[in-house]
Design a protein around this motif. Structure first.
Motif, PDB file in Angstrom:
ATOM      1  N   LEU A 240       0.835  -1.197   0.000  1.00  0.00           N
ATOM      2  CA  LEU A 240       0.000   0.000   0.000  1.00  0.00           C
ATOM      3  C   LEU A 240       0.870   1.247   0.000  1.00  0.00           C
ATOM      4  CD1 LEU A 240      -2.535  -0.935   2.836  1.00  0.00           C
ATOM      5  CD2 LEU A 240      -2.777  -1.372   0.375  1.00  0.00           C
ATOM      6  N   LEU A 241       0.387   2.290  -0.647  1.00  0.00           N
ATOM      7  CA  LEU A 241       0.958   3.626  -0.502  1.00  0.00           C
ATOM      8  C   LEU A 241      -0.026   4.433   0.323  1.00  0.00           C
ATOM      9  CD1 LEU A 241       3.217   5.668  -1.292  1.00  0.00           C
ATOM     10  CD2 LEU A 241       1.742   6.359  -3.199  1.00  0.00           C
ATOM     11  N   VAL A 242       0.434   4.974   1.463  1.00  0.00           N
ATOM     12  CA  VAL A 242      -0.442   5.711   2.372  1.00  0.00           C
ATOM     13  C   VAL A 242       0.126   7.096   2.631  1.00  0.00           C
ATOM     14  CG1 VAL A 242      -1.183   3.560   3.474  1.00  0.00           C
ATOM     15  CG2 VAL A 242       0.691   4.877   4.490  1.00  0.00           C
ATOM     16  N   ASP A 243      -0.723   7.973   3.194  1.00  0.00           N
ATOM     17  CA  ASP A 243      -0.240   9.279   3.613  1.00  0.00           C
ATOM     18  C   ASP A 243      -0.050   9.288   5.126  1.00  0.00           C
ATOM     19  OD1 ASP A 243      -2.756   9.651   4.807  1.00  0.00           O
ATOM     20  OD2 ASP A 243      -3.504  10.929   3.174  1.00  0.00           O
ATOM     21  N   ASP A 244       0.336  10.439   5.671  1.00  0.00           N
ATOM     22  CA  ASP A 244       0.630  10.526   7.102  1.00  0.00           C
ATOM     23  C   ASP A 244      -0.572  10.243   7.988  1.00  0.00           C
ATOM     24  OD1 ASP A 244       3.337  10.975   7.018  1.00  0.00           O
ATOM     25  OD2 ASP A 244       3.179  13.157   7.000  1.00  0.00           O
ATOM     26  N   ASP A 245      -1.773  10.382   7.431  1.00  0.00           N
ATOM     27  CA  ASP A 245      -2.989  10.080   8.181  1.00  0.00           C
ATOM     28  C   ASP A 245      -3.448   8.643   7.972  1.00  0.00           C
ATOM     29  OD1 ASP A 245      -3.434  12.667   9.382  1.00  0.00           O
ATOM     30  OD2 ASP A 245      -3.965  13.395   7.384  1.00  0.00           O
ATOM     31  N   LEU A 246      -2.618   7.844   7.300  1.00  0.00           N
ATOM     32  CA  LEU A 246      -2.882   6.433   7.016  1.00  0.00           C
ATOM     33  C   LEU A 246      -4.018   6.236   6.029  1.00  0.00           C
ATOM     34  CD1 LEU A 246      -2.366   4.732  10.518  1.00  0.00           C
ATOM     35  CD2 LEU A 246      -0.693   5.345   8.773  1.00  0.00           C
ATOM     36  N   ASN A 247      -4.309   7.255   5.228  1.00  0.00           N
ATOM     37  CA  ASN A 247      -5.250   7.086   4.130  1.00  0.00           C
ATOM     38  C   ASN A 247      -4.549   6.364   2.989  1.00  0.00           C
ATOM     39  OD1 ASN A 247      -7.427   8.625   5.326  1.00  0.00           O
ATOM     40  ND2 ASN A 247      -6.209  10.453   4.900  1.00  0.00           N
ATOM     41  N   VAL A 248      -5.240   5.397   2.390  1.00  0.00           N
ATOM     42  CA  VAL A 248      -4.649   4.621   1.297  1.00  0.00           C
ATOM     43  C   VAL A 248      -4.727   5.414  -0.003  1.00  0.00           C
ATOM     44  CG1 VAL A 248      -4.792   2.507  -0.057  1.00  0.00           C
ATOM     45  CG2 VAL A 248      -5.200   2.432   2.407  1.00  0.00           C
ATOM     46  N   ILE A 249      -3.576   5.622  -0.634  1.00  0.00           N
ATOM     47  CA  ILE A 249      -3.484   6.336  -1.911  1.00  0.00           C
ATOM     48  C   ILE A 249      -3.445   5.341  -3.067  1.00  0.00           C
ATOM     49  CG2 ILE A 249      -2.093   7.947  -3.273  1.00  0.00           C
ATOM     50  CD1 ILE A 249      -0.982   9.009  -0.614  1.00  0.00           C
ATOM     51  N   GLU A 250      -2.703   4.263  -2.883  1.00  0.00           N
ATOM     52  CA  GLU A 250      -2.611   3.209  -3.888  1.00  0.00           C
ATOM     53  C   GLU A 250      -2.714   1.858  -3.194  1.00  0.00           C
ATOM     54  OE1 GLU A 250       1.019   3.497  -6.036  1.00  0.00           O
ATOM     55  OE2 GLU A 250       0.670   5.544  -6.742  1.00  0.00           O
ATOM     56  N   GLY A 251      -3.390   0.912  -3.849  1.00  0.00           N
ATOM     57  CA  GLY A 251      -3.509  -0.429  -3.310  1.00  0.00           C
ATOM     58  C   GLY A 251      -4.862  -0.684  -2.676  1.00  0.00           C
ATOM     59  N   GLU A 252      -5.079  -1.915  -2.262  1.00  0.00           N
ATOM     60  CA  GLU A 252      -6.338  -2.313  -1.653  1.00  0.00           C
ATOM     61  C   GLU A 252      -6.091  -2.876  -0.261  1.00  0.00           C
ATOM     62  OE1 GLU A 252      -8.634  -4.868  -4.091  1.00  0.00           O
ATOM     63  OE2 GLU A 252      -8.567  -3.544  -5.842  1.00  0.00           O
ATOM     64  N   GLY A 253      -6.976  -2.502   0.662  1.00  0.00           N
ATOM     65  CA  GLY A 253      -6.844  -2.945   2.046  1.00  0.00           C
ATOM     66  C   GLY A 253      -6.584  -1.762   2.955  1.00  0.00           C
TER      67      GLY A 253
END
Length: 260
Positions: A83-96
């Protein structure tokens, strides 16, 4: 060859380091490939603890990083399921979803611009040592890359899913590259994935040596100057890359699927 017999040690060291830069090879794996390979390497090196632990590396955009999806073990990680996430743990790329305990990674990344990879695991010997509430003891040449570079958090702050734990862990880590967390596990960081992976392997080995030596007698301190010399000799970027490349060769046959 005989010409080197009259050389002082510092000259031999300097020549050896120059030769390493020439002969030790780098690699051309992508960040996601290195992260997936690291998961598989650490699985084989005893860092597996079910679904516990997180391994992250910064993404190309500021405030983003790659990590594994919650629900997958280290031995199941592939390039395609990261997964690619941001600092708030929102998923930018990927599933899950990422492990909610990844929150403290955000705090470390925000406070340590020198850190590009973070590895948090609960390997057996580190976990056992953490139950004693004693710092890691660096007293063997092999683990000297940890000398004066391993912090200690003596009190467990609870599950690291809140901002409070992120602040506590980041403050305790300070400017060190590794930390032993009482009643918890370890964190290893690095300027590269290779460095963080190698330090994670070394900190578990250091804990194992410490626990094996403790019943036999009092562990003796190593000379500080010699320990620093060994730290600087082993903990070089090209040496970390060489060690990482070795571990890939060692385990890639049974984990070739991770690069898919």
């Amino acid at each position: 060859m005989k010409q080197t017999f009259s050389l002082p040690k510092d000259s031999i060291v300097k020549n050896s380091l120059a030769n390493m830069d020439v002969h030790l090879k780098e690699n051309n794996w992508t960040l996601k490939q290195k992260l997936a390979l690291t998961c598989r390497i650490l699985f084989e090196m005893g860092h597996d603890s079910g679904l516990a632990g997180q391994i992250t590396t910064r993404g190309s955009a500021q405030g983003t990083w790659y990590t594994q999806a919650l629900g997958l073990g280290f031995d199941e990680i592939t390039v395609s399921n990261l997964l690619l996430v941001d600092d708030d743990l929102n998923v930018i790329e990927g599933e899950g979803m990422p492990n909610p305990a990844n929150r403290f990674h955000s705090w470390i990344y925000r406070n340590r611009p020198d850190v590009n990879c973070i590895i948090h695991t609960h390997p057996t010997y580190i976990s056992a040592l953490s139950m004693l509430e004693v710092p890691l003891k660096v007293s063997h040449m092999d683990v000297c890359p940890l000398f004066n570079d391993c912090a200690f958090l003596g009190k467990w702050p609870g599950i690291p899913v809140g901002n409070e734990e992120g602040k506590i862990i980041t403050k305790a880590l300070g400017d060190k590259k590794t930390i032993l967390l009482a009643h918890h596990g370890q964190i290893s960081t690095g300027a590269s994935v290779e460095e963080a992976c190698n330090l994670a392997i070394l900190i578990e080995r250091a804990a194992k040596l410490q626990l094996l030596a403790m019943p036999a007698g009092e562990i003796q301190n190593v000379d500080m100057h010699l320990a620093q010399e060994a730290h600087d000799w082993i903990a070089r970027p090209i040496r970390h890359i060489a060690a990482f490349n070795y571990y890939v060769r060692r385990f890639q046959r049974q984990h070739s699927s991770c690069l898919e």
